[in-house]
Design an enzyme around this catalytic site. Structure first.
Site, short mmCIF file in Angstrom:
data_model
loop_
_atom_site.label_atom_id
_atom_site.label_comp_id
_atom_site.label_asym_id
_atom_site.label_seq_id
_atom_site.Cartn_x
_atom_site.Cartn_y
_atom_site.Cartn_z
N TYR A 119 -6.86 6.19 4.57
CA TYR A 119 -6.93 5.01 3.36
C TYR A 119 -6.18 3.88 3.78
O TYR A 119 -6.75 2.74 3.78
CB TYR A 119 -6.42 5.75 2.15
CG TYR A 119 -6.33 4.62 1.25
CD1 TYR A 119 -7.32 3.88 0.60
CD2 TYR A 119 -5.24 4.05 0.86
CE1 TYR A 119 -6.96 2.75 -0.05
CE2 TYR A 119 -4.53 2.98 0.21
CZ TYR A 119 -5.68 2.37 -0.42
OH TYR A 119 -5.41 1.08 -1.13
N GLU B 143 0.82 -1.13 0.01
CA GLU B 143 -0.16 -0.06 -0.11
C GLU B 143 0.88 1.18 0.02
O GLU B 143 0.69 2.20 -0.71
CB GLU B 143 -0.88 0.19 1.23
CG GLU B 143 -1.95 -0.93 1.30
CD GLU B 143 -2.92 -0.65 -0.18
OE1 GLU B 143 -3.17 0.52 -0.62
OE2 GLU B 143 -3.59 -1.47 -0.55
N ASP C 25 -9.68 5.79 -2.15
CA ASP C 25 -8.26 6.11 -2.92
C ASP C 25 -8.88 6.98 -4.08
O ASP C 25 -10.08 6.98 -4.25
CB ASP C 25 -7.44 5.02 -3.10
CG ASP C 25 -7.79 4.05 -4.18
OD1 ASP C 25 -9.10 4.17 -4.63
OD2 ASP C 25 -6.86 3.23 -4.48
#
Ligand code: SF4
Length: 347
Positions: A133, A50, A151
């Site tokens: 997020y 991520e 996102d």
């Protein structure tokens, strides 16, 4: 605005949430790309992916992700590493603050959470460099917790699904999107639902020409029904970029180049060509541009003679060893450009 708020409020009533989630899940199982971080539930590996995927394309991340996990397979290994090693392995991905934050997050997990990622989304979010997020992504992808994510891809899908005309980068737009994502994420199966929204945004509900004819949730989509998909999402007008000039020295001696290590917050620990206080009255060897926050920087590099003694934070680096030196991305570009010119004129 009132129309958008009403759209969010009525989401759970107007949309058939179960059929929508089912359609997303069925499509995801059928069409999702086989990406390395989707083959694991390891929260460390998911966090690494991520962080790398922020501001970097999937295809670029894949080899870096494999290399990183081979070198730092878990929180403990990363936490014990020297920052210079961490930056060297990150090299090529740019935005080094991400690597530093990952390093700091690993130290916090080791020191405060017994080397294991906490399951509580609030504790995940408290780790250095982790925003709403990323915390939601780790909680849902690793632990299948019903945490929403928004996102760029998810924002686009939701804005179109709701026919949301508020700019998605405004406070009101963000709060509308997070409210919608919270309604959508199911108690069980958040991993699939969130993954499907992201994948749909990447493969089908694309920025310029959404492929609505291939979309598994077309029958739920307000923008498709209203013919507004191509004009959404909306964003706030961008402020004009300010221009900055940066002047640097190209000093070569016996196959080595003079570099300066950065100590300020911007590029701390990285090496770059030494800064010149003013532009010399000569023609630069090279000029290139790069963006920096709200600025457009013009970097000009000038040939300069070697001077002694060396100032603090300056060092000579053999040109052959530069691939292993953590350099700022624009300065690496400048150095590679100058070296290839030198090779061409020598050849
Ligand atoms: S129908 Fe079109 S606009 Fe709506 S979610 Fe699907 S691809 Fe996006």
């Amino acid at each position: 605005m009132r129309r958008d708020t009403a759209a969010i409020r009525s989401l759970s009533l107007r949309l058939s949430l179960h059929p929508l989630r089912r359609a997303l899940a069925a499509w995801f199982r059928r069409a999702a790309r086989d990406l390395p971080w989707r083959r694991t539930r390891d929260p460390y590996a998911i966090l690494v992916s991520e962080i790398m995927l922020q501001q970097t394309q999937v295809a670029t991340v894949i080899p870096f992700y494999a290399r990183w996990l081979a070198r730092f397979p878990d929180f403990a290994t990363l936490a014990a590493a020297e920052e210079s090693d961490v930056l060297a392995v990150w090299q090529g991905l740019g935005y080094y603050s991400r690597a530093r934050n990952l390093h700091r997050a690993a130290k916090t997990v080791v020191n405060s959470h017994d080397c294991a990622m906490p399951r509580d989304p609030a504790l995940i979010r408290a780790l250095p460099g982790i925003g709403r997020y990323t915390a939601g992504a780790v909680a849902s992808f690793a632990f299948d917790l019903p945490e929403p994510i928004v996102d760029a891809n998810v924002a686009r899908v939701l804005a179109r699904l709701l026919d949301l005309h508020t700019p998605i980068d405004s406070t009101a737009g963000q709060s509308a999107l997070w409210a919608a994502a919270t309604v959508l994420v199911p108690e069980k199966g958040a991993r699939i639902c969130n993954g499907a929204l992201m994948e749909l945004g990447a493969l089908v509900c694309t920025p310029r020409t959404p492929r609505c004819d291939k979309c598994p949730i077309r029958s739920h989509c307000a923008a498709f029904a209203n013919g507004t998909a191509a004009s959404l999402p909306r964003k706030k007008p961008r402020p004009k970029q300010a221009e900055l000039a940066e002047h640097c020295a190209w000093t070569i001696s016996r196959g080595r180049v003079l570099l300066e290590q950065q100590t300020g917050a911007r590029w701390r620990g990285l090496w770059k060509l030494p800064a010149l206080p003013t532009a010399p009255h000569t023609t630069p060897l090279l000029t290139l541009e790069y963006p920096f926050t709200h600025h457009r920087v013009t970097l000009s590099v000038f040939a300069q003679p070697a001077r002694s003694p060396l100032r603090e934070h300056f060092a000579w680096h053999p040109l052959a060893s530069l691939p292993g030196v953590p350099l700022t991305a624009p300065h690496r570009r400048a150095i590679e450009n100058l070296r290839s010119r030198a090779c061409q004129s020598a050849g």
